[in-house]
Design a protein around this motif. Structure first.
Motif, mmCIF file in Angstrom:
data_model
loop_
_atom_site.group_PDB
_atom_site.id
_atom_site.type_symbol
_atom_site.label_atom_id
_atom_site.label_comp_id
_atom_site.label_asym_id
_atom_site.label_seq_id
_atom_site.Cartn_x
_atom_site.Cartn_y
_atom_site.Cartn_z
ATOM 1 N N GLU A 30 0.823 -1.169 -0.035
ATOM 2 C CA GLU A 30 0.020 -0.025 0.312
ATOM 3 C C GLU A 30 0.800 1.071 -0.013
ATOM 4 O O GLU A 30 0.726 2.293 -0.740
ATOM 5 N N LEU A 31 1.882 1.397 0.879
ATOM 6 C CA LEU A 31 2.922 2.247 0.830
ATOM 7 C C LEU A 31 3.432 2.562 -0.432
ATOM 8 O O LEU A 31 3.501 3.745 -0.777
ATOM 9 N N ASP A 32 4.000 1.514 -1.106
ATOM 10 C CA ASP A 32 4.656 1.707 -2.310
ATOM 11 C C ASP A 32 3.726 2.055 -3.426
ATOM 12 O O ASP A 32 4.378 2.821 -4.472
ATOM 13 N N LEU A 33 2.593 1.765 -3.425
ATOM 14 C CA LEU A 33 1.633 2.237 -4.280
ATOM 15 C C LEU A 33 1.332 4.001 -4.292
ATOM 16 O O LEU A 33 0.734 4.324 -5.245
ATOM 17 N N THR A 34 1.507 4.506 -3.018
ATOM 18 C CA THR A 34 1.038 5.800 -2.817
ATOM 19 C C THR A 34 2.328 6.732 -2.722
ATOM 20 O O THR A 34 1.998 8.052 -2.752
ATOM 21 N N ILE A 35 3.206 6.267 -2.186
ATOM 22 C CA ILE A 35 4.458 7.304 -2.064
ATOM 23 C C ILE A 35 5.005 7.706 -3.333
ATOM 24 O O ILE A 35 5.343 6.881 -4.244
ATOM 25 N N ASP A 36 5.372 9.056 -3.460
ATOM 26 C CA ASP A 36 6.104 9.494 -4.469
ATOM 27 C C ASP A 36 7.574 9.998 -3.961
ATOM 28 O O ASP A 36 7.586 11.354 -3.276
ATOM 29 N N ILE A 37 8.428 9.545 -4.565
ATOM 30 C CA ILE A 37 9.797 10.049 -3.923
ATOM 31 C C ILE A 37 10.659 10.474 -5.030
ATOM 32 O O ILE A 37 11.945 10.891 -4.867
ATOM 33 N N SER A 38 10.113 10.926 -6.158
ATOM 34 C CA SER A 38 10.813 11.319 -7.319
ATOM 35 C C SER A 38 11.502 12.621 -7.400
ATOM 36 O O SER A 38 12.578 12.752 -7.658
ATOM 37 N N ASP A 39 10.993 13.254 -6.514
ATOM 38 C CA ASP A 39 11.677 14.889 -6.342
ATOM 39 C C ASP A 39 12.647 14.876 -5.198
ATOM 40 O O ASP A 39 13.552 15.799 -5.139
ATOM 41 N N GLY A 40 12.944 13.576 -4.651
ATOM 42 C CA GLY A 40 14.084 13.625 -3.681
ATOM 43 C C GLY A 40 15.219 12.527 -4.143
ATOM 44 O O GLY A 40 16.160 12.668 -3.398
ATOM 45 N N ILE A 41 15.000 11.785 -5.241
ATOM 46 C CA ILE A 41 16.002 10.864 -5.750
ATOM 47 C C ILE A 41 17.302 11.248 -5.993
ATOM 48 O O ILE A 41 18.040 10.675 -5.815
ATOM 49 N N HIS A 42 17.347 12.643 -6.299
ATOM 50 C CA HIS A 42 18.587 13.208 -6.751
ATOM 51 C C HIS A 42 19.467 13.337 -5.592
ATOM 52 O O HIS A 42 20.658 13.633 -5.637
ATOM 53 N N ARG A 43 18.872 13.351 -4.419
ATOM 54 C CA ARG A 43 19.947 13.414 -2.948
ATOM 55 C C ARG A 43 20.564 12.112 -2.671
ATOM 56 O O ARG A 43 21.247 12.059 -1.720
ATOM 57 N N ILE A 44 20.166 10.951 -3.359
ATOM 58 C CA ILE A 44 20.660 9.658 -2.994
ATOM 59 C C ILE A 44 22.121 9.710 -3.602
ATOM 60 O O ILE A 44 22.626 10.135 -4.587
ATOM 61 N N ARG A 45 23.153 9.367 -2.613
ATOM 62 C CA ARG A 45 24.516 9.652 -2.905
ATOM 63 C C ARG A 45 25.427 8.325 -3.125
ATOM 64 O O ARG A 45 26.418 8.123 -3.811
ATOM 65 N N ALA A 46 24.684 7.109 -2.611
ATOM 66 C CA ALA A 46 25.309 5.876 -2.761
ATOM 67 C C ALA A 46 24.809 5.264 -4.147
ATOM 68 O O ALA A 46 23.807 5.432 -4.568
ATOM 69 N N PRO A 47 26.039 4.409 -4.507
ATOM 70 C CA PRO A 47 25.560 3.556 -5.796
ATOM 71 C C PRO A 47 24.292 2.800 -5.452
ATOM 72 O O PRO A 47 24.041 2.019 -4.528
#
Length: 56
Positions: A30-47
């Motif tokens: 349910e969480l996976d279907l509702t959450i949108d992290i696209s605007d924060g994905i650029h902050r991921i620094r690890a491979p």
């Protein structure tokens, strides 16, 4: 017309699914279907391997 469960087999099948359901997994889906992290994905620094679906 009977189905694969037979005329009286649906209720026990549904009860079995509900009794054995992994509710933690259901909450995660349910969480996976509702959450949108696209605007924060650029902050991921690890491979990271990002597997995208139609809404990712």
């Amino acid at each position: 017309m009977d189905n694969a469960f037979g005329t009286n087999g649906i209720d026990p099948a549904v009860e079995d699914v509900l009794r054995n359901m992994d509710w933690d997994m259901a909450r995660q889906v349910e969480l996976d279907l509702t959450i949108d992290i696209s605007d924060g994905i650029h902050r991921i620094r690890a491979p990271t391997l990002v597997i995208g679906f139609s809404h990712d």
